[in-house]
Design a protein around this motif. Structure first.
Motif, PDB file in Angstrom:
ATOM      1  N   ARG A   1       0.850  -1.189   0.000  1.00 41.88           N
ATOM      2  CA  ARG A   1       0.000   0.000   0.000  1.00 41.88           C
ATOM      3  C   ARG A   1       0.893   1.249   0.000  1.00 41.88           C
ATOM      4  O   ARG A   1       0.644   2.206  -0.736  1.00 41.88           O
ATOM      5  N   LEU A   2       1.940   1.239   0.827  1.00 41.49           N
ATOM      6  CA  LEU A   2       2.901   2.340   0.819  1.00 41.49           C
ATOM      7  C   LEU A   2       3.592   2.434  -0.538  1.00 41.49           C
ATOM      8  O   LEU A   2       3.805   3.531  -1.064  1.00 41.49           O
ATOM      9  N   TRP A   3       3.944   1.285  -1.113  1.00 37.26           N
ATOM     10  CA  TRP A   3       4.554   1.248  -2.441  1.00 37.26           C
ATOM     11  C   TRP A   3       3.631   1.885  -3.477  1.00 37.26           C
ATOM     12  O   TRP A   3       4.091   2.620  -4.359  1.00 37.26           O
ATOM     13  N   SER A   4       2.344   1.624  -3.379  1.00 37.53           N
ATOM     14  CA  SER A   4       1.381   2.211  -4.318  1.00 37.53           C
ATOM     15  C   SER A   4       1.313   3.730  -4.172  1.00 37.53           C
ATOM     16  O   SER A   4       1.211   4.456  -5.165  1.00 37.53           O
ATOM     17  N   TRP A   5       1.403   4.215  -2.949  1.00 35.93           N
ATOM     18  CA  TRP A   5       1.435   5.674  -2.749  1.00 35.93           C
ATOM     19  C   TRP A   5       2.693   6.267  -3.369  1.00 35.93           C
ATOM     20  O   TRP A   5       2.639   7.325  -4.006  1.00 35.93           O
ATOM     21  N   GLY A   6       3.805   5.593  -3.186  1.00 37.92           N
ATOM     22  CA  GLY A   6       5.038   6.070  -3.800  1.00 37.92           C
ATOM     23  C   GLY A   6       4.965   6.039  -5.314  1.00 37.92           C
ATOM     24  O   GLY A   6       5.491   6.929  -5.994  1.00 37.92           O
TER      25      GLY A   6
ATOM     26  N   PHE B   1      12.572  11.209  -3.235  1.00 34.04           N
ATOM     27  CA  PHE B   1      11.798  10.756  -2.085  1.00 34.04           C
ATOM     28  C   PHE B   1      10.776   9.692  -2.488  1.00 34.04           C
ATOM     29  O   PHE B   1      10.642   8.652  -1.826  1.00 34.04           O
ATOM     30  N   THR B   2      10.050   9.930  -3.566  1.00 35.39           N
ATOM     31  CA  THR B   2       9.063   8.943  -4.013  1.00 35.39           C
ATOM     32  C   THR B   2       9.748   7.648  -4.444  1.00 35.39           C
ATOM     33  O   THR B   2       9.220   6.549  -4.216  1.00 35.39           O
ATOM     34  N   ASN B   3      10.930   7.779  -5.042  1.00 34.84           N
ATOM     35  CA  ASN B   3      11.705   6.604  -5.427  1.00 34.84           C
ATOM     36  C   ASN B   3      12.114   5.813  -4.181  1.00 34.84           C
ATOM     37  O   ASN B   3      12.039   4.575  -4.145  1.00 34.84           O
ATOM     38  N   THR B   4      12.543   6.528  -3.139  1.00 35.09           N
ATOM     39  CA  THR B   4      12.961   5.876  -1.900  1.00 35.09           C
ATOM     40  C   THR B   4      11.794   5.152  -1.230  1.00 35.09           C
ATOM     41  O   THR B   4      11.952   4.041  -0.714  1.00 35.09           O
ATOM     42  N   ILE B   5      10.625   5.770  -1.226  1.00 38.96           N
ATOM     43  CA  ILE B   5       9.439   5.136  -0.646  1.00 38.96           C
ATOM     44  C   ILE B   5       9.161   3.798  -1.327  1.00 38.96           C
ATOM     45  O   ILE B   5       8.924   2.776  -0.676  1.00 38.96           O
ATOM     46  N   MET B   6       9.209   3.800  -2.670  1.00 39.09           N
ATOM     47  CA  MET B   6       8.943   2.564  -3.406  1.00 39.09           C
ATOM     48  C   MET B   6       9.979   1.499  -3.079  1.00 39.09           C
ATOM     49  O   MET B   6       9.644   0.323  -2.871  1.00 39.09           O
ATOM     50  N   PHE B   7      11.253   1.896  -3.018  1.00 39.54           N
ATOM     51  CA  PHE B   7      12.313   0.922  -2.754  1.00 39.54           C
ATOM     52  C   PHE B   7      12.169   0.304  -1.368  1.00 39.54           C
ATOM     53  O   PHE B   7      12.249  -0.918  -1.196  1.00 39.54           O
ATOM     54  N   VAL B   8      11.992   1.148  -0.345  1.00 37.54           N
ATOM     55  CA  VAL B   8      11.893   0.652   1.027  1.00 37.54           C
ATOM     56  C   VAL B   8      10.690  -0.284   1.169  1.00 37.54           C
ATOM     57  O   VAL B   8      10.771  -1.351   1.786  1.00 37.54           O
ATOM     58  N   ALA B   9       9.569   0.112   0.583  1.00 38.81           N
ATOM     59  CA  ALA B   9       8.349  -0.682   0.713  1.00 38.81           C
ATOM     60  C   ALA B   9       8.478  -2.036   0.026  1.00 38.81           C
ATOM     61  O   ALA B   9       8.100  -3.076   0.592  1.00 38.81           O
ATOM     62  N   VAL B  10       9.015  -2.056  -1.196  1.00 34.16           N
ATOM     63  CA  VAL B  10       9.095  -3.326  -1.922  1.00 34.16           C
ATOM     64  C   VAL B  10      10.149  -4.236  -1.275  1.00 34.16           C
ATOM     65  O   VAL B  10      10.005  -5.468  -1.288  1.00 34.16           O
ATOM     66  N   SER B  11      11.205  -3.652  -0.685  1.00 33.07           N
ATOM     67  CA  SER B  11      12.187  -4.469   0.033  1.00 33.07           C
ATOM     68  C   SER B  11      11.548  -5.142   1.240  1.00 33.07           C
ATOM     69  O   SER B  11      11.827  -6.312   1.537  1.00 33.07           O
ATOM     70  N   ALA B  12      10.688  -4.403   1.948  1.00 31.37           N
ATOM     71  CA  ALA B  12       9.978  -4.981   3.088  1.00 31.37           C
ATOM     72  C   ALA B  12       9.057  -6.111   2.641  1.00 31.37           C
ATOM     73  O   ALA B  12       8.949  -7.147   3.312  1.00 31.37           O
ATOM     74  N   PHE B  13       8.405  -5.942   1.505  1.00 33.67           N
ATOM     75  CA  PHE B  13       7.512  -6.974   0.984  1.00 33.67           C
ATOM     76  C   PHE B  13       8.300  -8.225   0.598  1.00 33.67           C
ATOM     77  O   PHE B  13       7.893  -9.355   0.898  1.00 33.67           O
TER      78      PHE B  13
END
Length: 584
Positions: free
Chosen positions: A385-390, A431-443
């Motif tokens: 969900r965070l990844w989608s926001w990013g 920042f948006t790139n970082t959000i996507m990276f962190v979120a998908v790594s967690a997934f």
């Protein structure tokens, strides 16, 4: 899965990806993304013992997430580490730092410098040089299984690779200025020849990264293995920062004339050839020191090459893995034009490498600080969900970047307000790139099967970054394809005496008839002949709108519903059948 077998799967490939990778906010060519590609793997290796303990409990179930407390390990401060661990940590930082030097050049600085010599399509060919970092998964089992017991499992690869890298950088340092000036010109090398040398350097770095990742798991004591990812972060980031931001600044004549020397000159204080030569010798000296002064503990193989490839094939046969692979391969198309072209377009308009270096320099601490909050949010919200926001934010960032390019000052002078606009746009995109990276790594960490965690994590990270790498070549070529510009003859009376003298000395024929000047070589011929290159349609704007439109459509109709559906699946849906090999 034994400790040694886990080392066989240690390599993980920013947009990126390198970015990509870091990966990459706009055309850093994902320099920080390249660094990020390896982080999940080290973290995974250090937690597999805790995962095995958790799975042995009677209450364990694949239908719920374990408590975060189950994954907590030792938490030692750096200065509390044993002296040997501190020394080995320093060695890892040095090795990762050296990897970052050619990577920062190939994925960051050199594409900017090429813009004065090549078209976007030719730079697209050069972007292929970064592919080894996105594909190293395919030869990582070979690096782990083939080695000399006399030299050591990791030094068998690190020593010859660093030596070859150093020799390659020395040769390239002596030739690179001439190559850049003549590549693609009559009688000069082709862009493929020029790309080949950088492909070789990145291939060496990617292969060395596999060996260093594996060595990190034995250099540090088991209680402090988490510091391997810290060494990776510090080393790669510092190396890429040196070769991207610092080098661009000192290579820029404007920066040197403004801040360093009192007498203006037409060149910077640091040339690309001199920079490559210095680090080529540094590579060779470090290799010699490693050979003479560092001994490696004896190890032996537990798994063969085909065991690892067999595990990869079993993972690829999972239906849900096939779905997430498809998502990863198409997800980054929507912002490829922004990532690959925006910074190059700004330079093309006269933004200047010194201003670009300043932008990246200011962006760097924001990226680190904002990355902390992205990690915090990934714990508060479900990862995808965070990844989608990013994702949505990154599409918006692509449109903001296009607007920033379109309002470039007509006078060609970069005003403080415009520089601030570019910096803010760059920070938001990062920042948006970082959000996507962190979120998908967690997934990825959540769904990976801990019994084959190394192979699982590496495969997911490789596909994720390949999705940010492979479209770049096509995007850059499409910019040239959609660009329309015409060279118009200039009235000789409008030329200054200096312009006439320059044309006469160059021996360039005067422009007498209109012709297309859409690509860089024709634009140079037009300007050298006293013509005016008038653009009717900028391919960047066309391609960026196309990419964003594809991103919006695929995100709305497929990507977002599918990733939220995948996230809701129980962990059992991501596991291999019980018949998989026990030693994995």
């Amino acid at each position: 899965m034994g400790a040694k077998s886990r080392r066989a799967k240690s390599p993980t490939t920013r947009n990126g990806s390198p970015g990509s990778g870091k990966a990459n906010s706009s055309s850093k060519m994902n320099t920080t993304e390249v660094m990020r590609r390896n982080l999940p793997q080290t973290q995974d290796s250090s937690s597999e013992a805790a995962a095995a303990s958790l799975m042995a409990r009677e209450s364990f179930s694949l239908d719920h997430d374990p408590s975060p407390k189950e994954h907590e390990g030792n938490n030692h401060g750096f200065f509390d580490l044993p002296r040997q661990d501190r020394r080995n940590f320093g060695l890892l930082v040095l090795l990762y730092f050296l990897q970052g030097i050619p990577l920062g050049l190939a994925t960051g600085s050199v594409p900017f410098l090429l813009k004065n010599h090549m078209s976007y399509g030719e730079i697209g060919i050069f972007s292929l040089a970064s592919y080894p970092y996105s594909l190293k998964l395919f030869w990582s089992p070979i690096v782990d299984a083939v080695w000399s017991p006399k030299v050591g499992r990791r030094k068998s690869w690190i020593l010859p690779i660093q030596l070859l890298s150093g020799i390659g950088m020395l040769w390239l340092g002596s030739e690179v200025e001439a190559l850049m000036a003549t590549t693609g010109k009559p009688g000069g090398p082709t862009v493929w020849d020029f790309t080949g040398w950088w492909f070789f350097l990145v291939l060496m770095c990617a292969t060395q990264d596999i060996a260093v990742d594996g060595w990190a798991l034995t250099l540090l004591s088991p209680a402090n293995i988490s510091y391997a990812s810290t060494a990776q972060t510090v080393g790669l980031t510092a190396g890429q920062f040196m070769s991207y931001t610092v080098f661009l600044a000192f290579n820029s004549p404007d920066f040197a004339n403004r801040w360093i020397r009192p007498t203006p000159l037409d060149h910077g204080v640091l040339s690309l050839g001199g920079y490559l030569t210095f680090w080529g010798w540094a590579y060779i000296l470090v290799t010699l020191g490693l050979f003479l002064f560092k001994r490696e503990e004896r190890t032996k193989n537990e798994d063969g090459i085909f065991d690892v490839y067999s595990s990869m094939w079993k993972i690829l046969n999972l239906k849900n893995i096939q779905t997430i692979i498809l998502v990863h391969l198409i997800a980054k198309i929507g912002f490829q034009a922004n990532d690959a072209v925006t910074s190059l377009k700004l330079l093309d308009k006269g933004f200047g490498t010194s201003n670009m270096a300043l932008t990246v320099l200011i962006d760097f601490p924001f990226e680190i600080g904002l990355g902390y909050y992205a990690g915090k949010w990934s714990q508060q919200f479900t990862p995808m969900r965070l990844w989608s926001w990013g994702f949505a934010g990154r599409l918006v960032a692509a449109l903001i970047a296009q607007f920033t390019v379109s309002v470039f000052p007509a006078s060609g002078e970069v005003t403080p307000s415009y520089l601030l606009m570019v910096i803010l746009q760059h920070v938001f995109s990062t920042f948006t790139n970082t959000i996507m990276f962190v979120a998908v790594s967690a997934f990825h960490a959540k769904i990976a099967d801990p019994t084959i965690g190394g192979t699982y994590m590496t495969l997911l990270a490789t596909v994720c970054n390949l999705g940010g790498t492979f479209p770049r070549f096509f995007i850059l070529r499409l910019v040239d394809y959609f660009t329309s510009a015409t060279c118009l003859p200039n009235n000789l009376d409008n030329l200054t005496a200096a312009q006439r003298e320059k044309i006469a000395l160059a021996g360039t024929p005067l422009v007498k008839e209109p012709f297309s000047c859409a690509i860089q070589a024709d634009k140079e011929r037009c300007l050298a002949g006293g013509g005016i290159c008038e653009m009717q349609r900028d391919g960047y704007h066309v391609v960026n709108i196309m990419c964003v439109a594809i991103g919006v459509i695929t995100f709305t109709l497929y990507i977002r519903p599918k990733v939220l559906q995948l996230q809701a699946l129980p962990l059992r849906a991501w596991r291999l059948a019980s018949g998989s090999p026990s030693k994995h």
